[in-house]
Design an enzyme around this catalytic site. Structure first.
Site, PDB file in Angstrom:
ATOM      1  N   ASP A 149     -12.780   4.959  -6.773  1.00  0.00           N
ATOM      2  CA  ASP A 149     -11.881   4.554  -5.641  1.00  0.00           C
ATOM      3  C   ASP A 149     -12.567   4.031  -4.403  1.00  0.00           C
ATOM      4  OD1 ASP A 149      -9.473   4.387  -4.300  1.00  0.00           O
ATOM      5  OD2 ASP A 149      -8.797   6.252  -4.359  1.00  0.00           O
ATOM      6  N   GLU A 172      -1.801   7.276   2.326  1.00  0.00           N
ATOM      7  CA  GLU A 172      -2.791   8.155   2.163  1.00  0.00           C
ATOM      8  C   GLU A 172      -2.760   9.313   3.214  1.00  0.00           C
ATOM      9  OE1 GLU A 172      -6.250   6.127   0.418  1.00  0.00           O
ATOM     10  OE2 GLU A 172      -5.124   4.388   0.112  1.00  0.00           O
TER      11      GLU A 172
HETATM   12  C1  BGC Z   1      -6.438   4.381  -2.894  1.00  0.00           C
HETATM   13  C2  BGC Z   1      -6.350   4.025  -4.208  1.00  0.00           C
HETATM   14  C3  BGC Z   1      -6.181   2.363  -4.276  1.00  0.00           C
HETATM   15  C4  BGC Z   1      -7.221   1.790  -3.674  1.00  0.00           C
HETATM   16  C5  BGC Z   1      -7.280   0.148  -3.690  1.00  0.00           C
HETATM   17  C6  BGC Z   1      -7.654   3.659  -2.268  1.00  0.00           C
HETATM   18  O1  BGC Z   1      -7.698   4.080  -1.052  1.00  0.00           O
HETATM   19  O2  BGC Z   1      -7.001   5.721  -3.289  1.00  0.00           O
HETATM   20  O3  BGC Z   1      -4.949   4.607  -4.524  1.00  0.00           O
HETATM   21  O4  BGC Z   1      -6.028   2.148  -5.643  1.00  0.00           O
HETATM   22  O5  BGC Z   1      -7.552   2.026  -2.429  1.00  0.00           O
HETATM   23  O6  BGC Z   1      -6.576  -0.157  -2.898  1.00  0.00           O
HETATM   24  C1  BGC Z   2      -7.446  -0.530   2.315  1.00  0.00           C
HETATM   25  C2  BGC Z   2      -6.471  -0.083   1.419  1.00  0.00           C
HETATM   26  C3  BGC Z   2      -7.411   1.106   1.061  1.00  0.00           C
HETATM   27  C4  BGC Z   2      -8.010   1.935   2.425  1.00  0.00           C
HETATM   28  C5  BGC Z   2      -8.854   3.079   2.138  1.00  0.00           C
HETATM   29  C6  BGC Z   2      -7.814  -0.171   3.473  1.00  0.00           C
HETATM   30  O1  BGC Z   2      -8.368  -0.840   4.606  1.00  0.00           O
HETATM   31  O2  BGC Z   2      -6.633  -1.976   2.528  1.00  0.00           O
HETATM   32  O3  BGC Z   2      -6.320  -0.528   0.379  1.00  0.00           O
HETATM   33  O4  BGC Z   2      -6.756   2.223   0.278  1.00  0.00           O
HETATM   34  O5  BGC Z   2      -8.550   1.118   3.417  1.00  0.00           O
HETATM   35  O6  BGC Z   2      -9.708   3.528   3.220  1.00  0.00           O
END
Ligand code: BGC
Ligand code: BGC
Length: 852
Positions: free
Chosen positions: A325, A526
């Site tokens: 991830d 998140e």
């Molecule tokens: C998330 C994932 C996601 C990835 C890509 C991460 O922060 O936990 O679920 O697939 O970002 O965007």
């Molecule tokens: C991204 C997301 C990712 C996240 C994680 C964002 O900047 O666009 O896809 O899941 O950061 O910290």
């Protein structure tokens, strides 16, 4: 330190060598974590090993240099690489994160998406420099439809789909998602999320289908089949995408629901509760698994050899690849984003490495293979897995992204047939919690008022992971073809000759027959969605006031509650005649009218179908109440859901007198860090001047009459300085990223102070105000003039300022719900440096400004 080393070297051999050796310690730790491999079953994947593919993989692998192999394992993000980088390095894959678009343009058209896919692909297969042509793959978070693309069909988020409990429809939804993704030339989807959510304070609760593993398991199978196709027919054919079951493992069971936190389950619980989605998904042949940010009993999964290699690959027999991830490897002890042999050695095959860390990570990995820290056989295993998936997906034979079967068929993005399926899912996911006097279904020929801030707001009804990562910042214009809940109602009411007015604040001139109030949570994603408890605090009881107003006016009220989780809403339930949990329905708001309105001839259109797949709390602290608990006592149990025609058990009908008091959060914070070295999560630092404002995103900013720059107090860039030149009102504030409420003790103002370190670079020339605001709209602004206090301090020295929160709450406003916990502003000249901003318990030994 020195002493213990001495002990180890000199005493150990004399006493008991084994017990002292560091290696033994490691083994003990893994034993403590379980290590009972027999708990995990062998999974028989429907996708079989194909000897012809294995031969091709071996032949290709044999031609690759170490650099080319490592490049297959690196997955950068579209904001950080160019097609030229792709040509030069040949990355195995790349991604767009949530809110990342081609050309950084949110309004990129499907053609722009295809162009980028085509350019990256062509760059990857250009073998003029290195003699190898391995197609790259693009991965994206299509987690409720192709949600990064304007105009796509947006399905309900997973929590609603879980309530629908219809695996056949799930497969259709996944297939449609694959279709819309293929139209934009993308190969791979980071879904399904198969978290079994056990603590609803978690910000990703809505990404899970259920608190019970049964639905999670059956849905994992259905979604993987829908995305990839069935193993036996049309597997990864031209209209299918590679899927990812995520996040392995235990993401839904972290302590106190903290995102990326620690899952403290026993190994048997880890399997029985949290891993069932992998049983379903791997059986259906999911080709990738995403490692989770969380830890299991203190150890980050990205670095856990036992779980990634021994359990997942060896025991369960997973032969696809494990993708990390978002810089998740950097969280392993001893790793950084750009250096992490531990993850590869643990079994990670693809590094998801956004930001510019991809380059040093690639270089460091190559060096670590050369110096033996990572074995060549581990690299070969990882690359073999990646290539195996690419062959299975036909990437070597398919035409380039712009020339594939579905590419560019833009009429398929948001196609009416797709929207019809999404609308069916909306209908089937709504759960009826209360229906006093059988108020629902309503005749469409009445006179309606539709109120509440979610009534005509497609962004709010769609939640996080909607165009932008957090799902914030969208307007209805960003959803061409979409329907708000109000629009869906209005269409049917008008067609039936009824009357309807949209009035967000509930005001009316002629008294309506019935009020429909649509309200709920603001979007989040998140960790920004993590909460301290399940109180519905985000709107400062505005919606409750609206419900009560209608009740007082003797207008029956239907509440449509938009949320990413069950919340403690006893007061709102009491104030409603009917109450429907609509979850986060997505772009097809019309599905709601289909269920709550009758046909013009009086017949029921569709009965309720949805049943709670999460227990509904009876108290704001009931965040971990789950079906199967020994002391199970939710307000509404798992599986609850009223219908119009079924025999609804009378004993389950809600009274109007539910308790409106809740117990105190055990985890209530006693302090709130806002700025140490940099602005803390989940806050933004905002500069404003002359009615303009910007979020701090670099070390220097200039805005009308304000200049901002980072400075060093104790370490590099741990403080900032603002210079207000005095032409207009200007200042700086710390503001919630996502409308998140600050939750302190019951009466924070009794015990806490707003505290910061500052240095006056010169004396202020006019009034300086310190303020706290409780809502996003700027109401309940508690401002305090601090000019005299500041003038007591000398210029050029770091000082501490502490002011009791009682100075901001004197009008009786509740500071436990705060949107802006700090703002300093002036109309005049002010040159001040600031850092260490926090709400802290009052320390009796330190001076504090008190307003009592
Ligand atoms: C998330 C994932 C996601 C990835 C890509 C991460 O922060 O936990 O679920 O697939 O970002 O965007
Ligand atoms: C991204 C997301 C990712 C996240 C994680 C964002 O900047 O666009 O896809 O899941 O950061 O910290």
């Amino acid at each position: 330190m020195k002493l213990s080393k001495f002990f180890l070297i000199t005493i150990c051999p004399l006493v008991l060598l084994v017990a002292c050796s560091p290696d033994t310690k490691k083994i003990d730790a893994s034993k403590k974590q379980g290590g009972d491999i027999n708990i995990w079953p062998k999974i028989v994947s429907e996708v079989k090993t194909d000897p012809a593919i294995e031969q091709q993989v071996d032949a290709l692998l044999a031609q690759l240099t170490l650099e080319q192999k490592v490049a297959q394992m690196i997955q950068p993000e579209i904001r950080d690489i160019t097609p030229a980088d792709m040509r030069r390095y040949g990355f195995g894959s790349y991604l767009n994160g949530g809110g990342a678009f081609p050309n950084n343009n949110k309004h990129s058209t499907p053609a722009d998406w295809i162009n980028l896919a085509e350019e990256m692909y062509q760059a990857s297969v250009d073998d003029s420099q290195d003699g190898v042509a391995i197609p790259t793959m693009w991965g994206t978070d299509a987690v409720h439809g192709h949600n990064n693309v304007i105009g796509a069909t947006l399905f309900p988020h997973n929590i609603g789909l879980g309530a629908m409990n219809n695996p056949a429809l799930m497969e259709k939804i996944a297939q449609i998602t694959a279709t819309e993704v293929m139209v934009t030339g993308i190969d791979w989807v980071f879904a399904p999320t198969v978290a079994t959510v056990r603590d609803d304070r978690w910000g990703r609760t809505y990404e899970g289908y259920s608190e019970d593993p049964t639905i999670v398991k059956s849905y994992a199978t259905a979604v993987v089949r829908g995305l990839q196709g069935h193993a036996k027919a049309g597997f990864l054919a031209d209209n299918r995408v590679i899927s990812t079951v995520k996040h392995f493992v235990g993401d839904g069971g972290t302590h106190q629901g903290v995102d990326q936190g620690d899952n403290q389950s026993s190994e048997i619980e880890l399997f029985n509760i949290h891993a069932q989605g992998y049983v379903g998904g791997l059986t259906a042949g999911a080709q990738s698994v995403m490692a989770s940010f969380n830890s299991w009993n203190g150890k980050k999964i990205h670095g856990d050899h036992y779980l990634l290699t021994q359990v997942l690959k060896e025991r369960m027999g997973f032969d696809g690849f494990v993708v990390g991830d978002w810089n998740g490897h950097g969280q392993i002890k001893g790793c950084t984003n750009s250096n992490c042999p531990q993850a590869i050695n643990a079994g990670l095959d693809v590094f998801m490495v956004p930001t510019d860390a991809w380059k040093p990570l690639m270089e460091n990995t190559i060096e670590q293979v050369n110096n033996g820290e990572i074995s060549m056989s581990r690299i070969d295993d990882a690359v073999r897995r990646i290539l195996r998936v690419k062959y299975r997906a036909g990437l070597f034979n398919k035409p380039s992204p712009a020339n594939r079967q579905l590419s560019g068929k833009t009429e398929l993005i948001g196609h009416s047939a797709h929207r019809a399926v999404a609308r069916q899912a909306v209908r089937e996911s709504m759960v009826l919690l209360k229906n006093k006097g059988q108020l629902l279904p309503l005749s469409p020929s009445l006179n309606f008022i539709v109120a509440g801030d979610a009534a005509h707001n497609i962004g709010k009804q769609s939640g996080g992971w909607t165009i932008t990562w957090q799902g914030t910042g969208n307007t209805n214009q960003d959803f061409p073809g979409g329907t708000s809940i109000y629009q869906g109602l209005a269409e049917q009411i008008k067609a039936a000759g009824g009357q309807v007015s949209l009035s967000e604040d509930g005001s009316y001139t002629s008294k309506p027959d019935v009020a429909i109030v649509v309200f709920g949570e603001e979007p989040y994603a998140e960790g920004n969605g993590d909460r301290d408890d399940l109180s519905f605090e985000q709107d400062n009881k505005k919606s409750l006031a609206l419900l009560k107003k209608f009740k007082a006016d003797k207008i029956p009220v239907v509440s449509l509650f938009v949320s990413g989780r069950p919340l403690w809403v006893n007061a709102e339930l009491n104030a409603s005649n009917a109450f429907v949990a609509v979850w986060l329905p997505g772009s097809e708001g019309g599905g709601i009218a289909d269920v709550i309105l009758r046909k013009p001839n009086g017949e029921i259109q569709f009965d309720f179908h949805g049943k709670l797949s999460y227990s509904w709390p009876n108290d704001a602290q009931q965040a971990t109440t789950n079906i199967g608990d020994t002391d199970y006592a939710p307000l509404l149990p798992y599986g609850y859901g009223l219908t119009y025609q079924g025999d609804n058990n009378e004993s389950l009908l809600l009274s109007d007198n539910l308790s409106e008091t809740t117990s105190q959060s055990k985890s209530a914070k006693t302090q709130l860090t806002l700025f140490t070295n940099r602005v803390s999560q989940p806050w933004d630092l905002i500069l404003f001047s002359d009615k303009k404002e910007i979020k701090v995103s670099s070390s220097v900013h200039q805005l009308s009459s304000l200049v901002y720059r980072t400075i060093d107090k104790d370490i590099q860039e741990d403080a900032f300085k603002i210079l207000l030149t005095g032409q207009s009102l200007a200042g700086v504030r710390i503001q919630s990223k996502s409308g998140r409420a600050v939750k302190l003790n019951n009466n924070p103002e009794q015990q806490s102070a707003l505290h910061f370190s500052f240095k006056l670079n010169s004396k202020p020339t006019s009034q300086v105000n310190l303020a706290i605001y409780c809502t996003q709209n700027g109401d309940c602004n508690h401002s305090h003039n601090i000019t005299d206090y500041l003038n007591d301090f000398s210029v050029g020295q770091w000082e501490t300022f502490s002011i009791s929160l009682n100075c901001f709450s004197r009008d009786g406003n509740d500071l436990s719900n705060t949107y802006i916990p700090f703002e300093i502003s002036s109309l005049g000249y002010l040159d001040i440096s600031l850092t260490e901003i926090a709400w802290l318990p009052v320390d009796q030994t330190k001076p504090v400004i008190d307003c009592n």
